[in-house]
Scaffold this motif. Structure first.
Motif, PDB file in Angstrom:
ATOM      1  N   THR A 134       0.834  -1.205   0.000  1.00 47.30           N
ATOM      2  CA  THR A 134       0.000   0.000   0.000  1.00 47.30           C
ATOM      3  C   THR A 134       0.867   1.253   0.000  1.00 47.30           C
ATOM      4  O   THR A 134       0.616   2.208  -0.750  1.00 47.30           O
ATOM      5  CB  THR A 134      -0.939   0.008   1.220  1.00 47.30           C
ATOM      6  N   LYS A 135       1.890   1.274   0.831  1.00 53.40           N
ATOM      7  CA  LYS A 135       2.788   2.439   0.883  1.00 53.40           C
ATOM      8  C   LYS A 135       3.507   2.640  -0.453  1.00 53.40           C
ATOM      9  O   LYS A 135       3.704   3.777  -0.903  1.00 53.40           O
ATOM     10  CB  LYS A 135       3.800   2.266   2.007  1.00 53.40           C
ATOM     11  N   GLU A 136       3.898   1.528  -1.101  1.00 47.17           N
ATOM     12  CA  GLU A 136       4.553   1.642  -2.406  1.00 47.17           C
ATOM     13  C   GLU A 136       3.593   2.210  -3.451  1.00 47.17           C
ATOM     14  O   GLU A 136       3.973   3.056  -4.266  1.00 47.17           O
ATOM     15  CB  GLU A 136       5.060   0.274  -2.850  1.00 47.17           C
ATOM     16  N   ALA A 137       2.343   1.751  -3.412  1.00 45.81           N
ATOM     17  CA  ALA A 137       1.342   2.248  -4.365  1.00 45.81           C
ATOM     18  C   ALA A 137       1.062   3.724  -4.158  1.00 45.81           C
ATOM     19  O   ALA A 137       0.703   4.439  -5.108  1.00 45.81           O
ATOM     20  CB  ALA A 137       0.057   1.445  -4.236  1.00 45.81           C
ATOM     21  N   LEU A 138       1.237   4.201  -2.926  1.00 49.45           N
ATOM     22  CA  LEU A 138       0.943   5.596  -2.594  1.00 49.45           C
ATOM     23  C   LEU A 138       2.216   6.418  -2.426  1.00 49.45           C
ATOM     24  O   LEU A 138       2.221   7.428  -1.716  1.00 49.45           O
ATOM     25  CB  LEU A 138       0.119   5.651  -1.303  1.00 49.45           C
ATOM     26  N   SER A 139       3.285   5.996  -3.070  1.00 43.83           N
ATOM     27  CA  SER A 139       4.573   6.683  -2.899  1.00 43.83           C
ATOM     28  C   SER A 139       4.505   8.153  -3.306  1.00 43.83           C
ATOM     29  O   SER A 139       5.230   8.996  -2.763  1.00 43.83           O
ATOM     30  CB  SER A 139       5.665   5.968  -3.712  1.00 43.83           C
ATOM     31  N   GLU A 140       3.638   8.497  -4.235  1.00 37.25           N
ATOM     32  CA  GLU A 140       3.535   9.887  -4.697  1.00 37.25           C
ATOM     33  C   GLU A 140       2.400  10.650  -4.018  1.00 37.25           C
ATOM     34  O   GLU A 140       2.157  11.812  -4.327  1.00 37.25           O
ATOM     35  CB  GLU A 140       3.344   9.908  -6.216  1.00 37.25           C
ATOM     36  N   SER A 141       1.710   9.996  -3.100  1.00 40.75           N
ATOM     37  CA  SER A 141       0.609  10.662  -2.392  1.00 40.75           C
ATOM     38  C   SER A 141       1.162  11.633  -1.346  1.00 40.75           C
ATOM     39  O   SER A 141       2.178  11.354  -0.696  1.00 40.75           O
ATOM     40  CB  SER A 141      -0.283   9.623  -1.708  1.00 40.75           C
ATOM     41  N   PRO A 142       0.484  12.787  -1.132  1.00 39.61           N
ATOM     42  CA  PRO A 142       0.936  13.742  -0.115  1.00 39.61           C
ATOM     43  C   PRO A 142       0.595  13.326   1.315  1.00 39.61           C
ATOM     44  O   PRO A 142       0.980  14.020   2.256  1.00 39.61           O
ATOM     45  CB  PRO A 142       0.192  15.031  -0.492  1.00 39.61           C
ATOM     46  N   LEU A 143      -0.083  12.213   1.485  1.00 35.30           N
ATOM     47  CA  LEU A 143      -0.468  11.780   2.827  1.00 35.30           C
ATOM     48  C   LEU A 143       0.754  11.392   3.657  1.00 35.30           C
ATOM     49  O   LEU A 143       1.790  10.968   3.116  1.00 35.30           O
ATOM     50  CB  LEU A 143      -1.420  10.577   2.757  1.00 35.30           C
TER      51      LEU A 143
END
Length: 598
Positions: A134-143
Motif C-alpha cells: 500500500t505504501k509503495e502504491a501511494l509513494s507519490e501521495s501527499p499523505l
C-alpha cells in the motif's frame, strides 16, 4: 467470505463496500457485521477484532453462511479468533506485514503459524505484504506515512474484488461522495490503493483462480441494499405518511438501536421531529405526551431501556395512546453482550409490566422485512389506539440484503381519524369492531376530556369501582385479542401436515427456512413457519400445530416462545436454544432436525 482485523482496520467499511459491489453485480446477499463492545480495545488483541461476513450468490441467499469459504486476516489476532471457522482448503489471505513478534504475542501465539508446514498445507494460503504494498502504491501521495498505511484495507478489498469479479465502480463512487470535496487527497489515495490491489490480483499466479457468479433471478424493479435499522426508519416514515400523521421520535442512545434516531433525524423534510432525551424514561414520557397531542410517537431502545420504560409503557396502555416501542434486542441480562445478537426479550415484551397489561407484540424476520413490519406496527397502533412493541434484534438490525423498493402509491392507507368537534365526545367510548377508543386533540372546544394513569370509567372520570376495573381490564385485553381478526393466514413452508413442524420468530428465519428446505429436498417430512405476530398469535396456529407429530422451536434464548406455545396450546413444543451471541448455523439446525426425526 469474511474480513477480519483490528477494530481500527476498517473491516466494517470494506465489508459494506464488498456488499455494495455484489449488489451492484446483481447477486443476492446476506451480511453479518461483528464488532467488539469496547470503543477501542487494545490494538492487536483478540478483544479488539472486528469482522464482517457476507454470503453472495446467484440464487436466493437467506443467511450470511455457516462458515466462510475465504478469510482475510489483517493481523495475528484476527487469524487466531477466526481460523477455526475456515474449512480445510479455504482461501486464507493474510497481511504478513503484521505478523511480527509483538503482534503474535498479543494474539497468544508462541510461534508464527504461517511458518508451520501443516498449517500451510491446510489452506489455500495467499500471503500479501499489504502495508508495504500500500505504501509503495501511494509513494507519490501527499499523505503522511501513517495515513498511507491506513489505506491497506482498501488494497485488500481491491484484491478480493479481483478474485471474485466484483466491480470497483461502486467503491470509487463512495470515495468521491465521502471525501471528494472535503479531502480529495484521501479519496485519491484510497482509489489508488483499491486499484493497486485489483491489479495485484491480475498479476499474481496464486490469484488466477477467479470466481464468476451469474446474476440472481429476481422480480423486475428498483433494488437497493438495506439494513434492518434503515428499513425500520423508512417504514416508520411511510406508515406515518400513509396515516397522514406527523411522526415524533424520542430516544436515548443505546446499542444497537441508535441508528434509528440518526436515520430519522436526517428526514425532517417529511415532517419528522426527533428528540434525544436525557434518559430512557424521559424518552418514553416525551413519546406519550406527543401521542396525546396527536402525533404518531416512536421510541427505540434495547433490553436495558425496555426495563426502564416499563412503568411508562403501562401508562400508555391504560390511557390507550398509540406509541410504537421498538426493541432491538442484544445479549443480556444487564449490559451483557451489547454488540452480539439474542432473542431474550420476548417474555419481557409480553409480561414485564405491573398489572394485567397485554400489548400487541410483532417481530421482523429479516432486514427488508423491517420495512413491512414497521408499517404493520403503525397500522395496529393507530387502528386499535394502543402501544405496540416491535421486536428486532442485532442480527436483523445490522444485517443487510437487497430490497425491492416499493412504489409509495401502492402502500396501504391507514385509517386513523380524530374525534369530530361537532359530535359528543366520550373518552373511552369504543369502536364496536376494534374496541378502540377515538383520539381527540386536546385544547379543541367541545373535545375537553380526561385520560390518565388512574383507572377510569367510560367518560374519563376516576373510578375505583371493582366491577368497573375488571370490565376495563377485560376490554383492554379483548381489544388486543381482536387484532388477530386482521392477521392474514399463516404461511407454511412445506406440506400442511407431517412429522416435524419448525416454528420460529425474528432473525432465525433465514437459518430455519434454509435448513427445512434442504431437508425437504432430501425427502424428509418437515415444514416450517415463522411468526410475525407474537401477541396475539394467529388464529390458525393451533390447528396447524395439531397436524404435526412433533413441534420444535429454535430460539436464541432459553426457550421463551416454546414456553408460550406450551401454555396456550398444551403442545410439547421442544425448545432448541442457543445463547452464544451468535445466530444459528444452518448445519446446527439440520443436525437437530435430523435427531428429532430419527
Amino acid at each position: 467470505m469474511r474480513f477480519a482485523g483490528d477494530s481500527g482496520d476498517g473491516m466494517q467499511t470494506i465489508g459494506e463496500r464488498f456488499t455494495d459491489s455484489s449488489a451492484f453485480a446483481g447477486n443476492d446477499i446476506a451480511t453479518l457485521p461483528d464488532f467488539p463492545a469496547e470503543i477501542r480495545a487494545p490494538a492487536g488483541t483478540i478483544a479488539g477484532v472486528s469482522g464482517y461476513q457476507l454470503q453472495f450468490g446467484s440464487h436466493s441467499i437467506l443467511t450470511p453462511g455457516d462458515e466462510p469459504d475465504a478469510l482475510v486476516a489483517m493481523n495475528p489476532a484476527a487469524l487466531k479468533s477466526n481460523i477455526s471457522d475456515l474449512p480445510e482448503g479455504g482461501m486464507l489471505v493474510v497481511n504478513v506485514d503484521s505478523f511480527k513478534k509483538m503482534n503474535l504475542k498479543k494474539a497468544g501465539y508462541e510461534s508464527n503459524p504461517l511458518e508451520d508446514e501443516e498449517f500451510r498445507k491446510k489452506y489455500q494460503l495467499i500471503e500479501l505484504d499489504l502495508t508495504t504494498l500500500t505504501k509503495e502504491a501511494l509513494s507519490e501521495s501527499p499523505l503522511k506515512p501513517s495515513d498511507k498505511a491506513r489505506c491497506k484495507n482498501f488494497f485488500a478489498l481491491g484484491f478480493m474484488c479481483y478474485v471474485y469479479g466484483r466491480p470497483l465502480d461502486p467503491t470509487l463512487k463512495f470515495f468521491d461522495q465521502k471525501w471528494g470535496k472535503r479531502l480529495p487527497e484521501v479519496a485519491d489515495a484510497n482509489s489508488t490503493a483499491l486499484k493497486a490491489g485489483h491489479n495485484l490480483g491480475d498479476t499474481m499466479e496464486t490469484a488466477r483462480n477467479r470466481y464468476q457468479l451469474a446474476k440472481a433471478v429476481v422480480n423486475p424493479g428498483v433494488y437497493r441494499k438495506i439494513s434492518g435499522n434503515e428499513a425500520l426508519v423508512y417504514g416508520l416514515v411511510a406508515g406515518a405518511q400513509s396515516a397522514n400523521r406527523e411522526l415524533l421520535y424520542s430516544g436515548y442512545p443505546i446499542t444497537p438501536a441508535s441508528p434509528v434516531l440518526e436515520g430519522l433525524s436526517a428526514l425532517k423534510k417529511f415532517g419528522i421531529k426527533t428528540v434525544q432525551a436525557e434518559d430512557e424514561i424521559a424518552a418514553m414520557g416525551v413519546a406519550i405526551g406527543a401521542s396525546f397531542a396527536g402525533d404518531l410517537s416512536v421510541v427505540a431502545t434495547s433490553g436495558p431501556g425496555m426495563c426502564l420504560k416499563s412503568e411508562f409503557i403501562g401508562l400508555a396502555s391504560i390511557t390507550e395512546l398509540p406509541v410504537i416501542i421498538c426493541n432491538v434486542q442484544r445479549g443480556g441480562p444487564s449490559t451483557g453482550l451489547p454488540t452480539k445478537t439474542e432473542q431474550s426479550d420476548l417474555l419481557q415484551s409480553l409480561f414485564s409490566r405491573h398489572g394485567d397489561c397485554p400489548l400487541p407484540v410483532i417481530a421482523a424476520h429479516s432486514p427488508s422485512d423491517c420495512f413491512e413490519c414497521s408499517i404493520e406496527a403503525c397500522r395496529i397502533a393507530l387502528t386499535y389506539c394502543t402501544p405496540v412493541i416491535y421486536l428486532s434484534d442485532l442480527y436483523v438490525a445490522n444485517g443487510a440484503e437487497p430490497w425491492l423498493v416499493p412504489n409509495a402509491a401502492d402502500l396501504p392507507a391507514i385509517e386513523a381519524k380524530f374525534a369530530d368537534p361537532d359530535e359528543e365526545y366520550i373518552s373511552y367510548k369504543r369502536n364496536p369492531d376494534t374496541l378502540a377508543r377515538t383520539q381527540a386533540i386536546p385544547g379543541q372546544p367541545g373535545l375537553e376530556h380526561r385520560i390518565g394513569g388512574l383507572e377510569k370509567s367510560e367518560d374519563g372520570g376516576v373510578n375505583y369501582d371493582p366491577e368497573n376495573h375488571e370490565q376495563m381490564t377485560h376490554l383492554r385485553a379483548e381489544k388486543v385479542e381482536r387484532i388477530a381478526d386482521t392477521i392474514p393466514p399463516t404461511q407454511l413452508h412445506g406440506e400442511a401436515e407431517g412429522d416435524l413442524l419448525v416454528i420460529g420468530w425474528g432473525g432465525t428465519y433465514g437459518a430455519i427456512t434454509s435448513a427445512a428446505q434442504a431437508m425437504q429436498a432430501e425427502g424428509f417430512s418437515i415444514s416450517s413457519l415463522h411468526l410475525r405476530h407474537l401477541n396475539p398469535l394467529p388464529k390458525d396456529l393451533g390447528e396447524i400445530i395439531k397436524r404435526f407429530k412433533k413441534v420444535i422451536v429454535p430460539e436464541l434464548n432459553l426457550g421463551q416462545l416454546s414456553l408460550v406455545l406450551r401454555a396456550k396450546y398444551l403442545v410439547d413444543a421442544i425448545p432448541l436454544t442457543k445463547v452464544q451471541g451468535k445466530p444459528f448455523k444452518v448445519s446446527e439446525l439440520r443436525d437437530s432436525f435430523h435427531k428429532e426425526l430419527s
